[in-house]
Design a protein around this motif. Structure first.
Motif, PDB file in Angstrom:
ATOM      1  N   ASP A 283     -27.576  20.102 -33.713  1.00 55.51           N
ATOM      2  CA  ASP A 283     -27.083  18.969 -34.489  1.00 55.51           C
ATOM      3  C   ASP A 283     -25.666  18.597 -34.053  1.00 55.51           C
ATOM      4  O   ASP A 283     -24.851  19.478 -33.738  1.00 55.51           O
ATOM      5  N   PRO A 284     -25.375  17.313 -34.034  1.00 56.68           N
ATOM      6  CA  PRO A 284     -24.030  16.906 -33.600  1.00 56.68           C
ATOM      7  C   PRO A 284     -22.961  17.360 -34.580  1.00 56.68           C
ATOM      8  O   PRO A 284     -23.172  17.384 -35.794  1.00 56.68           O
ATOM      9  N   VAL A 285     -21.806  17.715 -34.036  1.00 54.83           N
ATOM     10  CA  VAL A 285     -20.661  18.151 -34.833  1.00 54.83           C
ATOM     11  C   VAL A 285     -19.543  17.138 -34.614  1.00 54.83           C
ATOM     12  O   VAL A 285     -19.113  16.912 -33.480  1.00 54.83           O
ATOM     13  N   ILE A 286     -19.088  16.541 -35.702  1.00 55.32           N
ATOM     14  CA  ILE A 286     -18.060  15.502 -35.618  1.00 55.32           C
ATOM     15  C   ILE A 286     -16.763  16.027 -36.216  1.00 55.32           C
ATOM     16  O   ILE A 286     -16.778  16.790 -37.194  1.00 55.32           O
ATOM     17  N   GLU A 287     -15.682  15.612 -35.637  1.00 56.04           N
ATOM     18  CA  GLU A 287     -14.365  15.989 -36.134  1.00 56.04           C
ATOM     19  C   GLU A 287     -13.446  14.787 -36.020  1.00 56.04           C
ATOM     20  O   GLU A 287     -13.266  14.211 -34.933  1.00 56.04           O
ATOM     21  N   GLY A 288     -12.887  14.376 -37.157  1.00 60.03           N
ATOM     22  CA  GLY A 288     -12.002  13.230 -37.164  1.00 60.03           C
ATOM     23  C   GLY A 288     -10.582  13.597 -36.808  1.00 60.03           C
ATOM     24  O   GLY A 288     -10.179  14.767 -36.859  1.00 60.03           O
ATOM     25  N   THR A 289      -9.826  12.600 -36.462  1.00 56.01           N
ATOM     26  CA  THR A 289      -8.427  12.827 -36.131  1.00 56.01           C
ATOM     27  C   THR A 289      -7.662  13.255 -37.375  1.00 56.01           C
ATOM     28  O   THR A 289      -7.923  12.768 -38.480  1.00 56.01           O
ATOM     29  N   HIS A 290      -6.763  14.193 -37.211  1.00 55.56           N
ATOM     30  CA  HIS A 290      -6.034  14.740 -38.357  1.00 55.56           C
ATOM     31  C   HIS A 290      -4.742  13.978 -38.651  1.00 55.56           C
ATOM     32  O   HIS A 290      -4.214  14.075 -39.761  1.00 55.56           O
ATOM     33  N   THR A 296      -0.821  -0.904 -36.945  1.00 56.12           N
ATOM     34  CA  THR A 296       0.203  -1.542 -36.119  1.00 56.12           C
ATOM     35  C   THR A 296       0.127  -1.117 -34.658  1.00 56.12           C
ATOM     36  O   THR A 296       0.875  -1.640 -33.831  1.00 56.12           O
ATOM     37  N   SER A 297      -0.773  -0.179 -34.307  1.00 51.82           N
ATOM     38  CA  SER A 297      -0.912   0.266 -32.919  1.00 51.82           C
ATOM     39  C   SER A 297      -1.493  -0.850 -32.066  1.00 51.82           C
ATOM     40  O   SER A 297      -2.421  -1.554 -32.493  1.00 51.82           O
ATOM     41  N   ASP A 298      -0.979  -0.962 -30.836  1.00 50.71           N
ATOM     42  CA  ASP A 298      -1.438  -2.035 -29.945  1.00 50.71           C
ATOM     43  C   ASP A 298      -2.760  -1.699 -29.269  1.00 50.71           C
ATOM     44  O   ASP A 298      -3.500  -2.610 -28.880  1.00 50.71           O
ATOM     45  N   GLN A 299      -3.052  -0.430 -29.082  1.00 52.94           N
ATOM     46  CA  GLN A 299      -4.248  -0.003 -28.377  1.00 52.94           C
ATOM     47  C   GLN A 299      -5.192   0.721 -29.345  1.00 52.94           C
ATOM     48  O   GLN A 299      -4.775   1.214 -30.393  1.00 52.94           O
ATOM     49  N   PRO A 300      -6.474   0.788 -28.998  1.00 56.61           N
ATOM     50  CA  PRO A 300      -7.417   1.551 -29.838  1.00 56.61           C
ATOM     51  C   PRO A 300      -6.971   3.004 -29.957  1.00 56.61           C
ATOM     52  O   PRO A 300      -6.540   3.622 -28.988  1.00 56.61           O
ATOM     53  N   SER A 301      -7.067   3.517 -31.148  1.00 56.99           N
ATOM     54  CA  SER A 301      -6.638   4.886 -31.440  1.00 56.99           C
ATOM     55  C   SER A 301      -7.855   5.801 -31.510  1.00 56.99           C
ATOM     56  O   SER A 301      -8.965   5.382 -31.823  1.00 56.99           O
ATOM     57  N   LEU A 302      -7.617   7.082 -31.219  1.00 58.56           N
ATOM     58  CA  LEU A 302      -8.682   8.074 -31.305  1.00 58.56           C
ATOM     59  C   LEU A 302      -9.091   8.238 -32.773  1.00 58.56           C
ATOM     60  O   LEU A 302      -8.277   8.600 -33.617  1.00 58.56           O
ATOM     61  N   ILE A 303     -10.362   8.003 -33.036  1.00 53.15           N
ATOM     62  CA  ILE A 303     -10.886   8.120 -34.395  1.00 53.15           C
ATOM     63  C   ILE A 303     -11.516   9.493 -34.626  1.00 53.15           C
ATOM     64  O   ILE A 303     -11.197  10.182 -35.591  1.00 53.15           O
ATOM     65  N   ALA A 304     -12.413   9.878 -33.729  1.00 49.07           N
ATOM     66  CA  ALA A 304     -13.130  11.133 -33.912  1.00 49.07           C
ATOM     67  C   ALA A 304     -13.752  11.548 -32.593  1.00 49.07           C
ATOM     68  O   ALA A 304     -13.898  10.745 -31.658  1.00 49.07           O
ATOM     69  N   SER A 305     -14.130  12.808 -32.520  1.00 49.07           N
ATOM     70  CA  SER A 305     -14.867  13.341 -31.376  1.00 49.07           C
ATOM     71  C   SER A 305     -16.177  13.926 -31.885  1.00 49.07           C
ATOM     72  O   SER A 305     -16.254  14.456 -32.988  1.00 49.07           O
ATOM     73  N   CYS A 306     -17.203  13.822 -31.043  1.00 49.01           N
ATOM     74  CA  CYS A 306     -18.545  14.287 -31.406  1.00 49.01           C
ATOM     75  C   CYS A 306     -19.052  15.195 -30.289  1.00 49.01           C
ATOM     76  O   CYS A 306     -19.034  14.808 -29.113  1.00 49.01           O
ATOM     77  N   GLU A 307     -19.507  16.387 -30.667  1.00 55.64           N
ATOM     78  CA  GLU A 307     -19.985  17.353 -29.680  1.00 55.64           C
ATOM     79  C   GLU A 307     -21.449  17.663 -29.931  1.00 55.64           C
ATOM     80  O   GLU A 307     -21.863  17.941 -31.051  1.00 55.64           O
ATOM     81  N   SER A 351     -18.245  13.364 -26.868  1.00 53.20           N
ATOM     82  CA  SER A 351     -17.964  11.923 -26.889  1.00 53.20           C
ATOM     83  C   SER A 351     -16.796  11.656 -27.828  1.00 53.20           C
ATOM     84  O   SER A 351     -16.744  12.211 -28.935  1.00 53.20           O
ATOM     85  N   LYS A 352     -15.881  10.816 -27.383  1.00 50.16           N
ATOM     86  CA  LYS A 352     -14.709  10.467 -28.187  1.00 50.16           C
ATOM     87  C   LYS A 352     -14.685   8.969 -28.428  1.00 50.16           C
ATOM     88  O   LYS A 352     -14.847   8.177 -27.497  1.00 50.16           O
ATOM     89  N   LEU A 353     -14.475   8.603 -29.713  1.00 51.78           N
ATOM     90  CA  LEU A 353     -14.432   7.197 -30.103  1.00 51.78           C
ATOM     91  C   LEU A 353     -12.985   6.756 -30.273  1.00 51.78           C
ATOM     92  O   LEU A 353     -12.216   7.367 -31.030  1.00 51.78           O
ATOM     93  N   HIS A 354     -12.632   5.701 -29.567  1.00 52.96           N
ATOM     94  CA  HIS A 354     -11.317   5.054 -29.712  1.00 52.96           C
ATOM     95  C   HIS A 354     -11.552   3.685 -30.332  1.00 52.96           C
ATOM     96  O   HIS A 354     -12.381   2.898 -29.845  1.00 52.96           O
ATOM     97  N   ASP A 361     -10.624  -0.868 -42.804  1.00 45.04           N
ATOM     98  CA  ASP A 361     -11.261   0.376 -42.363  1.00 45.04           C
ATOM     99  C   ASP A 361     -10.839   1.582 -43.205  1.00 45.04           C
ATOM    100  O   ASP A 361     -11.297   2.698 -42.931  1.00 45.04           O
ATOM    101  N   LYS A 362      -9.992   1.380 -44.205  1.00 46.55           N
ATOM    102  CA  LYS A 362      -9.531   2.510 -44.999  1.00 46.55           C
ATOM    103  C   LYS A 362     -10.675   3.165 -45.774  1.00 46.55           C
ATOM    104  O   LYS A 362     -10.636   4.364 -46.070  1.00 46.55           O
ATOM    105  N   ASP A 363     -11.698   2.393 -46.108  1.00 44.31           N
ATOM    106  CA  ASP A 363     -12.842   2.939 -46.830  1.00 44.31           C
ATOM    107  C   ASP A 363     -14.086   3.080 -45.946  1.00 44.31           C
ATOM    108  O   ASP A 363     -15.166   3.389 -46.439  1.00 44.31           O
ATOM    109  N   ALA A 364     -13.926   2.820 -44.657  1.00 46.77           N
ATOM    110  CA  ALA A 364     -15.071   2.877 -43.746  1.00 46.77           C
ATOM    111  C   ALA A 364     -15.413   4.326 -43.414  1.00 46.77           C
ATOM    112  O   ALA A 364     -14.557   5.213 -43.438  1.00 46.77           O
ATOM    113  N   HIS A 365     -16.679   4.541 -43.088  1.00 45.81           N
ATOM    114  CA  HIS A 365     -17.155   5.863 -42.690  1.00 45.81           C
ATOM    115  C   HIS A 365     -17.748   5.768 -41.281  1.00 45.81           C
ATOM    116  O   HIS A 365     -18.524   4.852 -40.984  1.00 45.81           O
ATOM    117  N   PHE A 366     -17.362   6.711 -40.442  1.00 43.49           N
ATOM    118  CA  PHE A 366     -17.816   6.753 -39.059  1.00 43.49           C
ATOM    119  C   PHE A 366     -18.714   7.971 -38.872  1.00 43.49           C
ATOM    120  O   PHE A 366     -18.481   9.029 -39.464  1.00 43.49           O
TER     121      PHE A 366
END
Length: 784
Positions: A283-290, A296-307, A351-354, A361-366
């Motif tokens: 089963d996939p294991v997901i871990e969100g950024t801490h 205000t960031s100009d580029q996509p930020s790391l949201i989570a990684s999935c293994e 896999s890492k999502l940026h 997105d404050k209430d969004a779930h990934f």
């Protein structure tokens, strides 16, 4: 070479098949029989020996006959029984036929056999062949056209999970009946070094390697030693429908499996199946950024990684936001995937999502989803959803009163809280409108013991340190009040019986008020005024006015009016019973209660007895009460009188005495009961005696004659006679029972059987009547 001599005849095709079989690498021991047939008028036995010592493996040397170096031996197997030795190619014991052919034909047949095993690619490249070889190829093609046809059918692919058992079917058919059928199974060989042993030959088509793993003929089925499949494969099925079973399938078993069918002169062919092996990943294991991400960031930020670990074939990972697929978009969404192939053959993917977040997105779930192949389908598994911390500036500030609930009244402690829609929360400051800043703690403002002067507008301001943006919220605080009541009359008010009074009660408030009047816990009036008309002693008491601010029920004040009523005494309960009946020598309590102001005095006067006394005399809230105890000895009249300075009132009681029952009558009744009991007992004894005598008579113990009344002193009666005479008041029937054993009755006393039966019935009837009468008398006596 004379190509005409190579024209394919039936015997030539047998030679070709036989040589091809020999070139596969079989080794044979000496045969039990061998014979040579003549061909072209020239017959020789090889070395004049019984059979063949050795037929070489691959490539075969030339085997000349003893008579001519120009002839070599071709072997056509007819029957054989393979004998296997572990670690060596199969040895076969067979009966063979020996056919001499010319050396050139032998070499061409050997060449064609090698070309056949090399594949059509080599046969098709005829530019590099000599003229003799080209002629041999053409001859081989003509032989193939003239030979019988073999059809081998297999599935393109067979799919299986790791660890399971797979079955690979192989269906074949011949256009003519073969003398024997030889089945060989091959797989592509994964090694890099080609070992030229019997079970390894050049592959067809792509120049790779393949390995034989199973051999079968008419008499045996056996797996080749030294392969990955030696202990895990078996073959089953019937003629034309074979199934190769592979147990405990592993990842490295994913190869092409080749089924080769050889019917000797009936033809040979092969087909293949690609085995596909599957093993679902974990089963996939997901871990969100801490650390959280900022809008205000100009580029996509790391949201989570999935293994995803240990899957085969390679699984695929996709990302979702609130169940919506996230496709890569420049400067908005990017996915970085790292694929690892482990030594075991499994795939692991990270896999890492940026993602460029926004405030929404404050209430969004990934979550990530891994898709993987299984036999006949594609399945998927989702990770648990996660929510990441999103940082964004405050644009809206909300301020509210946290406590107390409801309206605020004077004296309350008020807690005001402030909140912004930004994350992280900004720094807040409080102030009253147009006033200086108030003391507060972060997002909290506490006001203790508020008064009506604390009413007004309160503001909360926030400052975002990253963007220097300021936001403000405002609320109105109303402190409500209810002043103490004013009651008229202020103190006690004295009324005379029959007078009237109007009392008022009022209180100043910031809210609408409601007033009620209570007396002894019951509501007696509503509104700020209370009218008391025609006052009585019941009118006296405490009147409480309650003023409540609506809708704040807790905001409430009260006032008191004490009313006193003066007048002559009045009996409190004039309708209570005054006529009483009581037994003689019993005592009666008489109560007399009166109301009046001044307090009345109660006195008693009793006529008809002197046995009475007053047990209670005390004052009450509105008067007095007295209790007298009187012993009843005759009819009695009692009177209570209540008096004060303003008058008097009284109450009269009449007691009627009930006489007791005399003891003489009771004694008489008791004596009568005793006499009746004695009579009943005598009658019962007499009935019992009669029953016993009748019983003896029926048994023949007592003879009985019937002759009316008899004197018991009669001379005829002997000493042993017993005479019982039973009479009623109206008759003098007697029964004589004579009890001498064996004595006959006199003839003059004997009667017919009918008369005796009548006597018995009469006697029984009298006994029953006596017994019933006795029971009735006993019942009456018992009742008395």
């Amino acid at each position: 070479m004379n190509h005409a001599r190579l024209s394919p005849s039936h015997r030539d095709m047998e030679y070709f098949v036989a040589m091809k079989d020999l070139l596969m690498g079989h080794r044979f021991p000496r045969a039990a029989k061998a014979r040579a047939d003549q061909r072209d008028g020239n017959v020789e036995h090889w070395n004049k020996r019984d059979g063949i010592e050795t037929v070489p493996t691959f490539p075969p040397p030339l085997c000349p006959t003893s008579s001519s170096p120009h002839f070599h031996m071709a072997i056509l197997p007819t029957t054989w029984k393979p004998i296997y030795t572990p670690g060596s190619p199969p040895a076969t014991s067979r009966t063979v036929q020996m056919f001499p052919i010319k050396k050139e034909a032998f070499q061409l047949i050997a060449f064609l056999a090698m070309l056949k095993e090399a594949g059509t690619g080599v046969l098709g490249n005829r530019q590099s062949l000599s003229s003799e070889q080209k002629a041999a190829v053409g001859w081989s093609e003509r032989v193939g056209e003239a030979r019988a046809l073999v059809t081998v059918t297999m599935s393109d692919t067979v799919e299986v999970f790791v660890g399971e058992t797979v079955e690979i079917p192989c269906h074949y058919s011949f256009s003519e009946d073969p003398s024997m059928v030889m089945i060989q199974w091959f797989v592509w060989f994964r090694g890099t070094l080609l070992t030229l042993v019997a079970r390894v030959t050049q592959s067809e088509g792509n120049g790779g390697n393949r390995e034989r793993i199973f051999y079968s003929d008419d008499s045996m089925r056996i797996a080749d030693n030294g392969t990955d499949f030696s202990a895990r494969i078996s073959m089953s099925g019937t003629l034309g429908n074979l199934v190769l079973s592979v147990e405990d399938v592993r990842l490295r078993d994913e190869r092409e499996f080749i089924c080769q069918v050889n019917g000797m002169s009936a033809g040979n062919a092969e087909s293949k199946t690609q085995l596909k092996v599957f093993d679902p990943p974990e089963d996939p294991v997901i871990e969100g950024t801490h650390s959280g991400v900022s809008v205000t960031s100009d580029q996509p930020s790391l949201i989570a990684s999935c293994e995803v670990r240990k899957g085969y074939p390679r699984p695929n990972v996709t990302w979702y936001r609130d169940n919506t697929l996230l496709d890569p978009k420049p400067n908005l969404i990017s996915v970085v995937t790292l694929v690892t192939r482990e030594s075991s053959g499994f795939y692991s993917i990270e896999s890492k999502l940026h993602y460029k977040v926004a405030k929404v997105d404050k209430d969004a779930h990934f979550h990530c989803r891994v898709s993987y192949s299984v036999p006949g389908a594609v399945e998927a598994a989702d990770s648990k959803p996660i929510n990441v911390t999103v940082y964004y500036p405050t644009t809206v500030v909300e301020i509210w009163k946290e406590s107390p609930e409801g309206l605020v009244k004077e004296g309350d402690t008020v807690v005001i809280r402030c909140r912004g829609d930004g994350n992280p929360p900004p720094i807040f400051s409080f102030n009253r409108k147009l006033d200086e800043e108030l003391d507060s703690s972060q997002d909290l403002l506490i006001l203790k013991g508020v008064t009506r002067t604390d009413s007004g507008a309160y503001q909360c301001r926030s400052l975002d340190l990253d963007t220097d943006e300021e936001a403000m919220g405002e609320m109105q605080l109303d402190v409500h009040y209810l002043d103490p009541v004013k009651v008229i009359p202020k103190e006690s008010e004295v009324l005379s019986k029959g007078e009237s009074l109007t009392a008022t009660c009022s209180a100043k408030s910031s809210l609408e008020t409601a007033t009620v009047w209570l007396k002894d816990g019951r509501q007696v009036g509503e509104g700020p005024m209370l009218l008391l008309e025609d006052a009585t002693f019941d009118t006296a008491g405490d009147y409480i006015c309650v003023v409540t601010a609506r809708p704040q029920a807790e905001l409430q004040v009260t006032g008191l009016v004490h009313i006193i009523v003066q007048g002559a005494p009045e009996m409190s309960d004039p309708d209570s019973p005054t006529d009483i009946e009581e037994n003689m020598e019993m005592s009666v309590n008489l109560t007399c209660e009166a109301q009046g102001l001044p307090k009345p005095t109660i006195t008693w006067s009793v006529s008809g007895t002197e046995k009475w006394h007053e047990v209670l005399n005390r004052a009450t809230a509105n008067g007095a009460v007295s209790v007298a105890t009187i012993k009843v000895t005759a009819d009695i009249t009692a009177f209570c009188n209540a008096t004060n300075q303003m008058g008097a009132d009284g109450k009269s009681f009449r007691i009627k005495a009930i006489p007791l029952v005399t003891s003489t009558a009771a004694n008489t009744a008791e004596g009568s009961g005793v006499i009746i009991v004695v009579i009943i007992v005598c009658i019962l004894l007499l009935a019992i005696l009669g029953s016993v005598l009748y019983f003896l008579y029926k048994k023949g113990k007592i003879p009985c004659g019937r002759s009316g009344k008899q004197d018991i002193t009669k001379e005829k009666a002997s000493k042993g006679d017993i005479v019982v005479e039973m009479k009623s008041e109206k008759t003098e029937d007697a029964v004589l029972l004579k009890g001498i054993n064996g004595e006959k009755r006199p003839s003059n006393d004997q009667e017919s059987e009918q008369g005796e039966e009548h006597t018995d019935s009469a006697l029984i009837g009298r006994i029953v009547v006596v017994e019933s009468t006795s029971r009735a008398l006993l019942g009456r006596a018992t009742h008395r």
